[in-house]
Structures are given as C-alpha cells and as structure tokens.
Design a protein around this motif. Structure first.
Motif, PDB file in Angstrom:
ATOM      1  N   ARG A 198      14.368  -8.501  -4.044  1.00  0.00           N
ATOM      2  CA  ARG A 198      13.839  -9.865  -4.115  1.00  0.00           C
ATOM      3  C   ARG A 198      13.973 -10.346  -5.554  1.00  0.00           C
ATOM      4  N   GLU A 200      12.409 -11.870  -7.691  1.00  0.00           N
ATOM      5  CA  GLU A 200      11.047 -12.323  -7.998  1.00  0.00           C
ATOM      6  C   GLU A 200      11.040 -13.212  -9.247  1.00  0.00           C
ATOM      7  N   PHE A 208       4.806  -2.201 -10.047  1.00  0.00           N
ATOM      8  CA  PHE A 208       4.049  -2.956  -9.034  1.00  0.00           C
ATOM      9  C   PHE A 208       4.933  -4.034  -8.413  1.00  0.00           C
ATOM     10  N   ARG A 209       5.620  -4.787  -9.248  1.00  0.00           N
ATOM     11  CA  ARG A 209       6.490  -5.840  -8.718  1.00  0.00           C
ATOM     12  C   ARG A 209       7.829  -5.787  -9.444  1.00  0.00           C
ATOM     13  N   THR A 210       8.841  -5.331  -8.729  1.00  0.00           N
ATOM     14  CA  THR A 210      10.177  -5.252  -9.306  1.00  0.00           C
ATOM     15  C   THR A 210      11.140  -6.020  -8.409  1.00  0.00           C
ATOM     16  N   PHE A 213      13.196  -2.513  -4.825  1.00  0.00           N
ATOM     17  CA  PHE A 213      12.080  -1.604  -4.532  1.00  0.00           C
ATOM     18  C   PHE A 213      12.280  -1.007  -3.150  1.00  0.00           C
ATOM     19  N   GLN A 215      10.754  -0.091   0.575  1.00  0.00           N
ATOM     20  CA  GLN A 215       9.709  -0.423   1.542  1.00  0.00           C
ATOM     21  C   GLN A 215       9.602   0.648   2.621  1.00  0.00           C
ATOM     22  N   GLU A 282      -2.389  -6.453  -3.509  1.00  0.00           N
ATOM     23  CA  GLU A 282      -1.865  -5.942  -2.228  1.00  0.00           C
ATOM     24  C   GLU A 282      -1.115  -4.620  -2.400  1.00  0.00           C
ATOM     25  N   LEU A 283      -1.469  -3.698  -1.517  1.00  0.00           N
ATOM     26  CA  LEU A 283      -0.740  -2.442  -1.416  1.00  0.00           C
ATOM     27  C   LEU A 283       0.182  -2.504  -0.209  1.00  0.00           C
ATOM     28  N   GLU A 284      -0.343  -3.087   0.829  1.00  0.00           N
ATOM     29  CA  GLU A 284       0.352  -3.084   2.125  1.00  0.00           C
ATOM     30  C   GLU A 284      -0.152  -4.259   2.949  1.00  0.00           C
ATOM     31  N   GLY A 326       4.880  -0.612   0.408  1.00  0.00           N
ATOM     32  CA  GLY A 326       5.873  -0.375  -0.634  1.00  0.00           C
ATOM     33  C   GLY A 326       5.730   1.049  -1.149  1.00  0.00           C
ATOM     34  N   ARG A 329       4.929   0.870  -4.983  1.00  0.00           N
ATOM     35  CA  ARG A 329       3.577   0.367  -5.221  1.00  0.00           C
ATOM     36  C   ARG A 329       2.538   1.404  -4.803  1.00  0.00           C
TER      37      ARG A 329
HETATM   38  P1  ATP Z   1       3.456 -10.041  -2.721  1.00  0.00           P
HETATM   39  O1  ATP Z   1       2.442 -11.012  -2.155  1.00  0.00           O
HETATM   40  O2  ATP Z   1       2.862  -8.997  -3.635  1.00  0.00           O
HETATM   41  O3  ATP Z   1       4.687 -10.706  -3.269  1.00  0.00           O
HETATM   42  P2  ATP Z   1       4.423  -9.751  -0.077  1.00  0.00           P
HETATM   43  O4  ATP Z   1       3.214 -10.141   0.697  1.00  0.00           O
HETATM   44  O5  ATP Z   1       5.529 -10.696  -0.230  1.00  0.00           O
HETATM   45  O6  ATP Z   1       3.974  -9.174  -1.497  1.00  0.00           O
HETATM   46  P3  ATP Z   1       5.498  -8.079   1.942  1.00  0.00           P
HETATM   47  O7  ATP Z   1       6.626  -8.958   2.245  1.00  0.00           O
HETATM   48  O8  ATP Z   1       4.348  -8.020   2.885  1.00  0.00           O
HETATM   49  O9  ATP Z   1       4.964  -8.366   0.478  1.00  0.00           O
HETATM   50  O10 ATP Z   1       6.060  -6.628   1.659  1.00  0.00           O
HETATM   51  C1  ATP Z   1       5.397  -5.448   2.079  1.00  0.00           C
HETATM   52  C2  ATP Z   1       5.115  -4.532   0.912  1.00  0.00           C
HETATM   53  O11 ATP Z   1       6.285  -4.305   0.132  1.00  0.00           O
HETATM   54  C3  ATP Z   1       4.085  -5.043  -0.090  1.00  0.00           C
HETATM   55  O12 ATP Z   1       2.778  -4.818   0.356  1.00  0.00           O
HETATM   56  C4  ATP Z   1       4.411  -4.219  -1.305  1.00  0.00           C
HETATM   57  O13 ATP Z   1       3.815  -2.931  -1.237  1.00  0.00           O
HETATM   58  C5  ATP Z   1       5.914  -4.082  -1.222  1.00  0.00           C
HETATM   59  N1  ATP Z   1       6.548  -5.067  -2.095  1.00  0.00           N
HETATM   60  C6  ATP Z   1       6.815  -6.367  -1.813  1.00  0.00           C
HETATM   61  N2  ATP Z   1       7.418  -6.971  -2.858  1.00  0.00           N
HETATM   62  C7  ATP Z   1       7.541  -6.019  -3.818  1.00  0.00           C
HETATM   63  C8  ATP Z   1       8.097  -6.021  -5.137  1.00  0.00           C
HETATM   64  N3  ATP Z   1       8.656  -7.104  -5.647  1.00  0.00           N
HETATM   65  N4  ATP Z   1       8.036  -4.873  -5.846  1.00  0.00           N
HETATM   66  C9  ATP Z   1       7.487  -3.743  -5.329  1.00  0.00           C
HETATM   67  N5  ATP Z   1       6.963  -3.698  -4.097  1.00  0.00           N
HETATM   68  C10 ATP Z   1       6.984  -4.807  -3.340  1.00  0.00           C
END
Ligand code: ATP
Length: 464
Positions: A198, A200, A208-210, A213, A215, A282-284, A326, A329
């Motif tokens: 993504r 981002e 935490f946010r890369t 990553f 899933q 958010e973790l999951e 993730g 994460r």
């Molecule tokens: P966020 O609100 O943090 O952007 P999201 O709600 O978009 O996350 P989901 O699409 O539900 O995330 O993705 C499921 C899981 O994948 C998340 O709970 C997280 O653990 C992981 N995840 C999502 N985006 C990232 C990211 N950029 N880097 C690391 N892990 C991620």
C-alpha cells in the motif's frame, strides 16, 4: 464506542527503545541502509525472521492444525486488473490526502488529523491546520493506495497491473476452485499469508505501518443467516489467540467501528487494538463482508460463484466473515509487550519475556568454561536438540553472565549450562529466563522436557 480500559501507559518502553533493540540484536534493519535507506521499508535479520515465522506458524496452527474447517491458499501478488475493479479498490481504496500549504509542505491523512483532534476533546469537524508548522492545509484529495506497475516489456496503456493491497481478493477469486477441490461446504474458511503493498501517505512508527507488509487473512464462508453468530465467534477466537500467546489482557481491547468508519465492503467491523507506545492502535480487523465480494466477482467475471446445497436444494452466495491481521504489526506488538528492563543482582538486564513458542531461539547451550571437555559436551547436546527440531544457539563467548544477558535480550526462554560436574553426573543447569530459577536436570530427556514446556499454557510474567 467501547470504553478504553483504565491502564497505565506502557511507559517502560518507547518505540525508540524497540527500534534500538531490533537493530542492535539484528531483528530488523532499515532497508537499503548503505544507500541512505528507502522510506519506511525494513529488512528482517536472523532473529526477526525467526520471530515473524513463529508468529505466522502460530497463526497457521490456529487456522489449520487445530481445526478442520479451513484450508490454505497461496495466490499470486499480481492479479488481473479486473479483480481490483470488481473489488472496488480501483475507485474506492483511497485515503484523504491533505498537504500543508505553509512552510513545511508535509502531507497528512486528513482522517488521522481529525481523529487526533477528537481524542484531545476538540471538534473533529472544525477547521484543521498543519500539525507540524500550523500552516493552512489544501482541500482533501482522494489518493489511491495501490502501487501500479506494467506487465511485459513495454510501458503502455492497457497493460497496467497492481501489486495486491490485500490478500483477501486472491481468496475470493479462488472460491470456486476451492469448492471444487477441497470438499468443503459452508461454514468453511480459506486462509492465506502473504505480502501486500500500500502506497501509504504517512507510513511510520517502525514496522507498524509500512508500504510493503505481510498479512494473515482468512475468509470464512457461511450461510447468510449464520453471519452474525460467526462474526461474534471470530472476534472471540482472534482475541484469545493474542491472549494465549501472552499479550496482557489490559493492553488489548475490541473496538467496534462507528458507521462512518466502515469500509465500502463491510456492514460491521471490530478492531482488536493494542496499547502500543503510540497509543491504542489496530492490530487486526474482523469484518462482516456480507456477500459483497462474491457478488462483485460474479457480476464482473460472469462466473457463477454460488454454493449449491445438495441437501436442501438451496443455491446461495455465502456471506463472509474475515479476520485480517498483519504479521509485522503482530510481531511488533509481541515485542513491545515482552520488552522489560529489570535489575538482577545489581545489574540491569533487558529481557524479552516472549511466549516460548514465539521466541526466536528456544534454548541457549552454554559451556561454563572453554575447557575440560565442556564445549564438546555442549556441542553434543546442541546437536541432539537441533535434531529434535528445537531452535537452539550454541554460545561459548564471554562470561556466563554476559551470555545469559545476550540471550535475555533476544528472549531465549531457557539456558542450558554444561559445567564441571556434567561429565560425571550427566546433568546440566536449566535456567529459566523469567523466574531466573536454575535447576539441574538430566541431559537424557532434554528434548522431551523442552518440547513439553513449549506446549504448556503460558501467561506473561509482566504485570500491568
Ligand atoms: P489502518 O487503519 O491501520 O490503515 P486498515 O484498517 O486499512 O489499517 P486492513 O485493511 O484491515 O487495515 O488490514 C488488515 C491488517 O493488516 C491490519 O490490521 C494491520 O495489522 C495490517 N496492515 C494494514 N496496513 C498495514 C501497513 N501499512 N503496514 C503494516 N501492516 C498493515
């Protein structure tokens, strides 16, 4: 909105301390470091790989080994562009981007800025300014998070493909294949672990946010009438997974989404949140995706994706409950939750009180001294443990105290020390990372002893 549990902030560990430990002990390095790094990408070193593999193995264990209603899948990262049209990602997978028009020109996610204002008790719908320099912000623009590339040698219109932004769609487009071959009927699930990408707007906070990553996602297909029941069940199962792997209960909460937070595909979602050093995050996510995805793929592909129930003669599109986690994460949460510093015999030690099954190395095999056959005996024990599939580390360098501390820092739950008496009595000293208890145990039966300990229920010795 769920009440946030009263808890002291995990002040004993900051993200900087975690980053420093991860780098010092070779868990995670900034990527492309010799070229100055590439924003928010990371490389996992030896212990990081072992830790993340253990996280993924525990997930597979809970999805596949401990149940027989879920099957595995490993779908391609590159998929037909129509997949992303049907899933809604081409149009809808966007974040609202605002840019500072003042001095610093930084980019922000508008929704994150408004959430932060709400958390501080301000009006989230009011005017917002750049948190960095106070400058005016541009109007929000919908920024698509998918990475685009081109298939084949020529970059031209019509051959654009995307790196998948989630693993879930690979599951939906294989629903029919699995139905035909796996001999499953709803309720059943398809599980997948893999890389997602993504672009981002504001990656950060270490892993935490890369932008790249891993899933761990599972789509659970159920008769429509049972969706509510399975939604609740999966929230409970996934919460228990973190607790059973040692996450402290007061640092975990389930937070149902408000209506205006829901993704385009979801009728209800709950996040499992962890109290990271950056606050509750958010973790999951556990989402009820209804029949959104199967309907979309059925309409866009022209393939019938219904399930035919031979017993009842009913034909229907199953509804889907999705726990989406993730791996990076989760690994970060386990590291943060395990990190501790304490004084032992007047000296400070840093210790990762990881669940033994998550610990990168299970046992350190240590000759007390490099003489009188101790190294050879220790090597022999090491070989036997490794042959039994137990990840060990042989370490003969430095004082025994120093070696224990090195192992504490990477979270090794047991130390096995060979000393002067070992050659006579066939016993070694088994040191417990958390209680610091030292017991003499026979070499014979060590693999079975450790294997037994690895499946015992375990609770974090940390409080709070
Ligand atoms: P966020 O609100 O943090 O952007 P999201 O709600 O978009 O996350 P989901 O699409 O539900 O995330 O993705 C499921 C899981 O994948 C998340 O709970 C997280 O653990 C992981 N995840 C999502 N985006 C990232 C990211 N950029 N880097 C690391 N892990 C991620």
């Amino acid at each position: 909105m769920a009440e946030e549990p009263e808890v002291e902030r995990n002040t004993e560990v900051t993200m900087d301390e975690i980053v420093a430990l991860a780098k010092r002990r070779g868990f995670v390095f900034p990527s492309s470091e010799i070229y100055g790094g590439l924003g928010s990408t990371y490389d996992y070193g030896h212990y990081g790989v072992l830790l993340k593999n253990n996280v993924k193995n525990e997930w597979w264990r809970s999805m596949l080994t401990e149940r027989d209603d879920i099957v595995a899948l490993d779908s391609a990262i590159l998929q037909h562009p129509k997949v992303w049209e049907a899933s809604g990602h081409l149009d809808g997978f966007t974040d609202p981007l605002v840019q500072c028009l003042g001095k610093c020109k930084r980019r922000w996610r508008e929704d994150h800025l408004r959430e932060a204002i709400a958390e501080d008790g301000g009006d989230p719908k009011g005017e917002i300014h750049c948190p960095e320099c106070g400058g005016e912000l541009s109007p929000p623009r919908n920024f698509n998070l998918m990475f685009q590339t081109h298939m084949g040698p020529v970059v031209e219109d019509g051959n654009a493909v995307y790196l998948r932004p989630e693993t879930a769609q690979g599951i939906f487009i294989n629903f029919k294949n699995v139905l035909n071959f796996a001999r499953k009927k709803p309720p059943f699930g398809i599980a997948q672990i893999g890389k997602s990408f993504r672009n981002e707007i504001t990656p950060g906070n270490f892993i935490f946010r890369t932008r790249e990553f891993e899933q761990m996602e599972m789509e659970f297909f159920v008769p429509p009438a049972d969706a509510g029941e399975w939604y609740e069940k999966w929230i409970g199962i996934r919460r228990d997974w973190y607790l059973n792997l040692g996450i402290r209960e007061s640092f975990l909460m389930v937070r149902p989404h408000e209506d205006d937070e829901l993704s385009h595909y979801s009728s209800r979602t709950s996040d499992i949140e962890y109290l990271f050093p950056i606050g509750w995050s958010e973790l999951e996510g556990i989402a009820d995706r209804g029949d959104f995805d199967l309907t979309q793929h059925q309409n866009h592909s022209g393939e019938k994706l219904e399930y035919f129930d031979q017993q009842s003669g009913e034909r229907y599109l199953p509804h889907v409950i999705e726990p989406a986690a993730g791996a990076d994460r989760a690994a970060l949460a386990f590291l943060v939750d395990a990190y501790d510093t304490e004084e032992v015999e007047g000296r400070e030690r840093t210790v990762l009180k990881l669940h033994p099954r998550l610990a990168p190395v299970k046992a350190a095999v240590l000759p007390l001294f490099n003489k009188e056959g101790m190294p050879e005996q220790a090597q022999a024990i090491n070989k036997v443990l490794r042959a039994a599939g137990i990840q060990t580390e042989y370490d003969s360098g430095g004082s025994i105290g120093k070696r224990y501390r090195r192992q504490d820092e990477i979270g090794t739950p047991w130390g096995i020390t060979v000393d002067f008496d070992t050659k006579d009595d066939g016993m070694v000293t088994l040191r417990d990372r958390d209680s610091l208890e030292q017991n003499r145990v026979p070499i014979e039966g060590l693999p079975e002893l450790l294997a037994g300990k690895l499946i015992e229920p375990w609770k974090s010795p940390k409080t709070g």
